[in-house]
Write an enzyme that holds these catalytic residues in place. Structure first.
Site, PDB file in Angstrom:
ATOM      1  N   SER A 119      22.805  24.197  38.644  1.00  0.00           N
ATOM      2  CA  SER A 119      22.162  23.300  39.590  1.00  0.00           C
ATOM      3  C   SER A 119      22.461  21.850  39.219  1.00  0.00           C
ATOM      4  O   SER A 119      23.629  21.482  39.125  1.00  0.00           O
ATOM      5  CB  SER A 119      20.661  23.586  39.660  1.00  0.00           C
ATOM      6  OG  SER A 119      20.057  22.846  40.698  1.00  0.00           O
ATOM      7  N   ASP A 160      22.103  29.397  49.521  1.00  0.00           N
ATOM      8  CA  ASP A 160      21.851  28.211  48.719  1.00  0.00           C
ATOM      9  C   ASP A 160      22.263  26.973  49.511  1.00  0.00           C
ATOM     10  O   ASP A 160      23.386  26.926  50.022  1.00  0.00           O
ATOM     11  CB  ASP A 160      22.666  28.310  47.427  1.00  0.00           C
ATOM     12  CG  ASP A 160      22.381  27.207  46.439  1.00  0.00           C
ATOM     13  OD1 ASP A 160      21.634  26.266  46.756  1.00  0.00           O
ATOM     14  OD2 ASP A 160      22.923  27.289  45.320  1.00  0.00           O
ATOM     15  N   HIS A 195      19.651  30.023  45.162  1.00  0.00           N
ATOM     16  CA  HIS A 195      19.787  28.966  44.164  1.00  0.00           C
ATOM     17  C   HIS A 195      18.984  29.348  42.915  1.00  0.00           C
ATOM     18  O   HIS A 195      17.883  29.874  43.016  1.00  0.00           O
ATOM     19  CB  HIS A 195      19.272  27.649  44.749  1.00  0.00           C
ATOM     20  CG  HIS A 195      19.581  26.470  43.904  1.00  0.00           C
ATOM     21  ND1 HIS A 195      20.798  25.827  43.939  1.00  0.00           N
ATOM     22  CD2 HIS A 195      18.838  25.813  42.991  1.00  0.00           C
ATOM     23  CE1 HIS A 195      20.788  24.831  43.089  1.00  0.00           C
ATOM     24  NE2 HIS A 195      19.596  24.799  42.497  1.00  0.00           N
TER      25      HIS A 195
END
Length: 183
Positions: free
Chosen positions: A25, A120, A150
């Protein structure tokens, strides 16, 4: 930070000749920026692993189809992304400076594994970054995990795609760290 770890390798128990960066991320943004900067100032990296990377904090980064399609995904929403952008890019700051996707030159970087869950908002960030790396001549493997959200990598007991993704990452790093140093 990366230079500090390598310079103090013995203290950290790190082999400075076998260095890689890994991020998930926003950590992927940091890892990608470290890989970009490592070419100019060291250390020599053998690999970079970027999992569900958020690599475009410019206004254009919010225009990708995956951002619209998954704006309210279970693990990352558009309001969360907007907050992150405001925190990472203070008013008056050029967002390209913290957006690896907008780096001027992505050639000569460490080989990359880009892991993209398909559900995502930033899925297209990862896809586009892998394409840019390849176009610059940097080896980049893009792997997509259909149905994963995600931050799926941190949920191996809940998200079935996490275990094979983790295995792929380990295999990639083992191969990259076993080979000679990246030139």
């Amino acid at each position: 930070m990366l230079q500090h770890v390598v310079q103090h390798a013995a203290r950290w128990g790190v082999d400075p000749a076998r260095t890689a960066v890994f991020g998930e991320s926003t950590g992927s943004m940091v890892a990608a920026l470290a890989a970009i900067r490592a070419r100019e100032s060291g250390p020599l990296l053998r690999a970079q692993v970027l999992v569900n990377p958020a690599v475009d904090l410019t206004p254009a980064g919010f225009e990708y189809a995956s951002m619209r399609r998954h704006a309210n995904s279970p693990t990352l929403t558009m309001p969360q992304m907007r907050l992150f952008q405001r925190l990472a890019v203070p008013a008056g700051t050029d967002p390209r400076a913290v957006s690896p996707l907008h780096a001027d030159d992505l050639s000569g970087r460490a080989p990359a594994l880009v892991v993209v869950p398909t559900v995502d908002p930033v899925a297209d960030h990862g896809r586009t970054y892998a394409e840019r790396l390849r176009a610059a001549g940097t080896p980049a493997r893009l792997t997509e995990y259909p149905g994963a959200t995600h931050a799926f990598l941190s949920m191996p007991g809940v998200v079935p795609q996490a275990k094979p993704a983790r295995a792929e990452i380990v295999e990639f790093l083992q191969g990259a760290l076993a080979r000679g140093a990246h030139a």
